[in-house]
Design an enzyme around this catalytic site. Structure first.
Site, PDB file in Angstrom:
ATOM      1  N   GLU A  71       0.822  -1.213   0.000  1.00  0.00           N
ATOM      2  CA  GLU A  71       0.000   0.000   0.000  1.00  0.00           C
ATOM      3  C   GLU A  71       0.854   1.261   0.000  1.00  0.00           C
ATOM      4  O   GLU A  71       0.627   2.167  -0.791  1.00  0.00           O
ATOM      5  CB  GLU A  71      -0.917   0.019   1.234  1.00  0.00           C
ATOM      6  CG  GLU A  71      -1.596   1.377   1.376  1.00  0.00           C
ATOM      7  CD  GLU A  71      -2.753   1.417   2.352  1.00  0.00           C
ATOM      8  OE1 GLU A  71      -2.854   0.525   3.212  1.00  0.00           O
ATOM      9  OE2 GLU A  71      -3.554   2.359   2.250  1.00  0.00           O
ATOM     10  N   ASP A  95      -0.686  -5.215   2.752  1.00  0.00           N
ATOM     11  CA  ASP A  95      -1.168  -4.012   3.443  1.00  0.00           C
ATOM     12  C   ASP A  95      -0.556  -4.070   4.842  1.00  0.00           C
ATOM     13  O   ASP A  95      -0.921  -4.927   5.655  1.00  0.00           O
ATOM     14  CB  ASP A  95      -2.702  -3.998   3.518  1.00  0.00           C
ATOM     15  CG  ASP A  95      -3.194  -2.635   4.002  1.00  0.00           C
ATOM     16  OD1 ASP A  95      -2.400  -1.879   4.588  1.00  0.00           O
ATOM     17  OD2 ASP A  95      -4.385  -2.335   3.792  1.00  0.00           O
ATOM     18  N   ASP A  98      -3.932  -2.739   7.786  1.00  0.00           N
ATOM     19  CA  ASP A  98      -5.260  -2.514   7.238  1.00  0.00           C
ATOM     20  C   ASP A  98      -6.130  -2.086   8.413  1.00  0.00           C
ATOM     21  O   ASP A  98      -6.255  -2.801   9.401  1.00  0.00           O
ATOM     22  CB  ASP A  98      -5.813  -3.776   6.573  1.00  0.00           C
ATOM     23  CG  ASP A  98      -7.091  -3.456   5.807  1.00  0.00           C
ATOM     24  OD1 ASP A  98      -7.090  -2.484   5.030  1.00  0.00           O
ATOM     25  OD2 ASP A  98      -8.099  -4.147   6.021  1.00  0.00           O
TER      26      ASP A  98
HETATM   27  C1  IPD Z   1      -8.939   0.773   4.377  1.00  0.00           C
HETATM   28  C2  IPD Z   1      -9.753  -0.132   5.242  1.00  0.00           C
HETATM   29  C3  IPD Z   1     -11.208   0.314   5.233  1.00  0.00           C
HETATM   30  C4  IPD Z   1     -11.782   0.338   3.855  1.00  0.00           C
HETATM   31  C5  IPD Z   1     -10.916   1.168   2.925  1.00  0.00           C
HETATM   32  C6  IPD Z   1      -9.467   0.699   2.982  1.00  0.00           C
HETATM   33  P1  IPD Z   1      -6.353   1.083   5.106  1.00  0.00           P
HETATM   34  O1  IPD Z   1      -7.574   0.315   4.341  1.00  0.00           O
HETATM   35  O2  IPD Z   1      -9.675  -1.444   4.777  1.00  0.00           O
HETATM   36  O3  IPD Z   1     -12.018  -0.568   5.939  1.00  0.00           O
HETATM   37  O4  IPD Z   1     -13.045   0.920   3.905  1.00  0.00           O
HETATM   38  O5  IPD Z   1     -11.437   0.997   1.618  1.00  0.00           O
HETATM   39  O6  IPD Z   1      -8.692   1.537   2.146  1.00  0.00           O
HETATM   40  O7  IPD Z   1      -6.234   2.423   4.427  1.00  0.00           O
HETATM   41  O8  IPD Z   1      -6.736   1.184   6.526  1.00  0.00           O
HETATM   42  O9  IPD Z   1      -5.199   0.191   4.830  1.00  0.00           O
END
Ligand code: IPD
Length: 297
Positions: A71, A95, A98
């Site tokens: 990410e 990720d 997350d």
């Molecule tokens: C986010 C989380 C969130 C989801 C977003 C993601 P991050 O990831 O998974 O639940 O709603 O679409 O981008 O930014 O915390 O790694």
């Protein structure tokens, strides 16, 4: 399974290392340095960046010929693209945290998500929440596990309609009307089905794992990235759930293919009524989805 066991062993080992770093930082989060990415709702911390590097360097040592997508490195790249699908090099999709917003706020639904993707198909998935000590893993053809217990957890109940469903839905971090409006309209239509309840856990990877467990009945979201869903994808499918894109995809060996870079996810847990029953639920959600335009990963 045996083909993938070396990959799984390394992924589990580095997930544990990442988990210790995340937990330690979570407990000492008063000193976190937080940066904004696209907007005030899109966060990154030095812990996200550090964990990504730790995971990459462990896996790179073990598998020097593989490719690495994370990410934070993609977000900081010029193209913002994963390059997934450009050739058949096995690719680790990571990720580091997350649920970064949860992490910053001390809401304990936080996980490191590590997947190995081969020819665009996630084949190994590890999701570890070190705060709640929940470790999920799966390898294609080898079943899914939660802290070493096979998934889904009993009892496996029927799911004849949306009216008895506890669902996960996320708002994501985009706040522009072109994205928020169709999402809210979809949310309205799904809730009005009526569903029994809606939860926003704040981690796509954990939503997928809760569907794999059978704790949540289904989950849909637009805007997810490949690193949010790649590991959870293996875990849901290996737990007997259905994982799909919003539009019906092609079938291979009777199973719909899942396009990891399409920025969307839709899944249903294993049900006592079998695949037909779960597929009916997928279709009833599909009737309510309003498409949202995202650039592909
Ligand atoms: C986010 C989380 C969130 C989801 C977003 C993601 P991050 O990831 O998974 O639940 O709603 O679409 O981008 O930014 O915390 O790694």
């Amino acid at each position: 399974m045996s083909n993938y066991s070396t990959y799984l062993t390394e992924a589990l080992a580095v997930a544990r290392t990442a988990g210790s770093i995340i937990k330690e930082a979570f407990l000492n989060r008063a000193s976190l340095h937080i940066d904004l990415k696209a907007n005030d709702a899109d966060l990154v911390t030095q812990v996200d960046r550090n964990v990504e590097q730790v995971v990459f360097s462990h896996l790179r040592k073990a598998f020097p010929d593989h490719r690495f997508v994370g990410e934070e490195s993609v977000s900081e790249s010029e193209t913002k693209r994963t390059g997934l699908g450009s050739d058949d090099t096995p690719t680790w999709v990571v990720d580091p945290i997350d649920g970064t917003t949860n992490f910053v706020h001390g809401f304990p639904f936080v996980a490191v998500s590590i997947a190995l993707v081969i020819n665009n198909v996630p084949v190994v998935g590890v999701v570890y929440n070190p705060i709640m000590e929940e470790l999920y893993h799966a390898v294609i053809g080898g079943g899914s596990y939660f802290n070493n217990t096979p998934l889904p957890l009993p009892p496996i109940k029927p799911l004849p309609s949306l009216t008895t469903a506890l669902i996960a839905a996320e708002y994501g971090s985009d706040r522009v009307p072109e994205i928020l409006d169709p999402k809210m309209s979809t949310m309205h239509k799904v809730i009005a089905a009526p569903v029994r309840g809606v939860r926003s856990v704040g981690s796509a990877a954990l939503n997928l794992c809760y569907v794999a467990r059978g704790t949540l009945d289904l989950y849909w979201e637009a805007g997810v990235h490949a690193w949010d869903v790649a590991a959870g994808a293996v875990i849901v499918r290996e737990a007997g759930g259905i994982l799909a894109n919003w539009k019906q995809g092609e079938r291979q060996d009777g199973v719909e293919t899942y396009d990891l870079c399409a920025r969307e996810v839709l899944c249903v847990r294993k049900t006592a009524g079998g695949v037909e029953e779960a597929q009916k639920i997928i279709e009833s959600i599909r009737q309510r989805l309003e498409s949202v335009e995202y650039a592909r990963d």
